[in-house]
Design a protein around this motif. Structure first.
Motif, PDB file in Angstrom:
ATOM      1  N   LEU A   1       3.777   2.097  -8.512  1.00  0.00           N
ATOM      2  CA  LEU A   1       5.006   1.294  -8.531  1.00  0.00           C
ATOM      3  C   LEU A   1       5.490   1.004  -7.114  1.00  0.00           C
ATOM      4  N   HIS A   2       5.302   1.966  -6.203  1.00  0.00           N
ATOM      5  CA  HIS A   2       5.755   1.737  -4.820  1.00  0.00           C
ATOM      6  C   HIS A   2       4.935   0.633  -4.156  1.00  0.00           C
ATOM      7  N   ALA A   3       3.628   0.654  -4.339  1.00  0.00           N
ATOM      8  CA  ALA A   3       2.776  -0.385  -3.734  1.00  0.00           C
ATOM      9  C   ALA A   3       3.138  -1.751  -4.312  1.00  0.00           C
TER      10      ALA A   3
ATOM     11  N   PHE B   1       0.867  -1.187   0.000  1.00  0.00           N
ATOM     12  CA  PHE B   1       0.000   0.000   0.000  1.00  0.00           C
ATOM     13  C   PHE B   1       0.895   1.226   0.000  1.00  0.00           C
ATOM     14  N   ASP B   2       0.468   2.285  -0.699  1.00  0.00           N
ATOM     15  CA  ASP B   2       1.235   3.527  -0.667  1.00  0.00           C
ATOM     16  C   ASP B   2       0.304   4.702  -0.944  1.00  0.00           C
ATOM     17  N   ALA B   3       0.697   5.858  -0.445  1.00  0.00           N
ATOM     18  CA  ALA B   3      -0.069   7.082  -0.705  1.00  0.00           C
ATOM     19  C   ALA B   3       0.902   8.238  -0.860  1.00  0.00           C
ATOM     20  N   HIS B   4       0.588   9.157  -1.747  1.00  0.00           N
ATOM     21  CA  HIS B   4       1.383  10.389  -1.882  1.00  0.00           C
ATOM     22  C   HIS B   4       0.437  11.586  -1.974  1.00  0.00           C
ATOM     23  N   ARG B   5       0.948  12.712  -1.487  1.00  0.00           N
ATOM     24  CA  ARG B   5       0.186  13.958  -1.411  1.00  0.00           C
ATOM     25  C   ARG B   5       0.292  14.709  -2.746  1.00  0.00           C
TER      26      ARG B   5
END
Ligand code: MG
Length: 392
Positions: free
Chosen positions: A275-277, A241-245
């Motif tokens: 790609l990060h997730a 899982f990943d999140a960006h602002r």
């Protein structure tokens, strides 16, 4: 090296000088591939790992370059040209070990038996104590028939009969002397124990192993391929899982695809949450920590980095463990940008980065119905799963 398996030390001769034409494929069987490496490399590697001080491979004269290529990356072996017969080849191997102590142990092995291991070596060196030779042998299980012109002429008792395998263990000088004493008109010995027996030596029977089978016919290779495969494959799952602002900008990166947008994603690298997730999902499947362990945000070299580098690294780690990525599935969570127009390009890019066919790669998208941080368009999130098939 597992020197503790053999405190006495030993050297080995691997006879690989035959043409091996019965095995088919128009190539001497010691050079044929078996589960990705040449047949000869299997036993050279195994004997070195079992603690062999020296391994002499006896090869057809002129095949030195072939041997060097087949055994590239292995240290501790030398090659010597063989003779016209197996016995002459063994004698050539013994000559190449003339610098070894006379009383040291020598194992003589057929290249066509690739699955020798340290346990076999330990059993043989133990059985050699108090004997002049030791051989791995299996009791004969099938009923034996003598036949002539297509019919049985007699049933032969299998009582006390054994199938001799290799490697066979001896003392170096004693085996050399036994070969020197072999009578010129004595015919061709089919193994080394026969030579030692003829010289009056006592040969101990050590436990044989079906895995020490000799590759002789084409169908033997098919069976060996199955034996060489990892015993059991299991499927492992990883999730990420990943999140960006969001911040001021005019484009962003998602699943390796550049998308024009009225804002960008903020992050140390290119902030490609997809790609990060997915990188974390692959790392998770093989228990290799997370993306931050491998690419610390504190490391300036990853500033603005193409996150495809991270994903490729994770895929390389899976392959280094003998694993294979079965499929990946990414879900992007945002109100905007609209993902659908870019989904095909994203799948194609992921398939390219992971070296996978397109049908093993999925990219999906959803909104959160205007709820939460993605709904308020403060940022974007991604989750991913990856399945990896790997040996036990
Ligand atoms: Mg991230």
């Amino acid at each position: 090296m597992h020197a503790e398996t053999n405190h006495m030390g030993f050297s080995a001769i691997i006879v690989a000088a035959g043409a091996g034409s019965r095995a088919g494929a128009g190539q001497a069987k010691q050079w044929r591939g078996l589960a990705g490496r040449p047949v000869l490399a299997w036993s050279v590697r195994a004997l070195l790992e079992a603690g062999a001080a020296r391994v002499v491979v006896v090869i057809p004269a002129g095949d030195e370059a072939v041997a060097a290529k087949a055994l590239a990356g292995l240290l501790g072996w030398t090659a010597t040209p063989g003779g016209a017969t197996r016995a002459k080849s063994v004698v050539a191997g013994l000559a190449a070990l003339a610098d070894q102590p006379a009383n040291s142990i020598v194992l003589v092995h057929d290249a066509a038996r690739p699955f020798v291991d340290a346990a076999h070596v330990a059993a043989l060196t133990q059985a050699l104590e108090g004997a002049d030779g030791a051989i791995p042998a299996l009791p004969v299980a099938d009923t034996l028939k003598r036949g002539q012109d297509g019919v049985v002429s007699a049933t032969v008792s299998r009582d006390g009969l054994w199938r001799a395998q290799t490697p066979q263990a001896f003392r170096l000088a004693a085996l050399s002397e036994a070969y020197a004493a072999w009578p010129a008109g004595g015919g061709e010995p089919t193994d080394d124990a026969a030579v030692m027996e003829a010289a009056g030596g006592r040969i101990a029977l050590a436990p044989g192993d079906p895995r020490l089978m000799k590759l002789t016919y084409p169908e033997d290779f098919a069976m060996a391929e199955r034996l060489a495969a990892p015993a059991a494959q299991t499927t492992r799952i990883g999730q990420g899982f990943d999140a960006h602002r969001f911040g001021p900008g005019d484009h962003l990166w998602l699943c390796g695809v550049r998308i024009d947008h009225d804002r960008t994603l903020i992050g140390h690298s290119d902030a490609d949450a997809g790609l990060h997730a997915l990188t974390d999902a692959l790392l998770g499947a093989i228990g290799e920590g997370d993306i931050g362990d491998h690419f610390p945000p504190s490391d300036p070299q990853w500033k603005g980095a193409d996150s495809g580098v991270f994903l490729r690294h994770a895929a390389d780690l899976v392959r280094a463990r003998g694993g294979r990525i079965a499929n990946v599935d990414v879900t992007l969570i945002c109100e905007r940008p609209k993902v659908k127009p870019h989904r095909a390009a994203m799948r194609a890019r992921l398939a390219e980065l992971l070296d996978l066919p397109l049908d093993r790669v999925s990219v999906k998208a959803t909104t959160t119905e205007a709820m939460g941080f993605t709904g308020r368009e403060e940022g974007l999130a991604a989750q991913a799963v990856a399945a990896v098939e790997i040996g036990e």
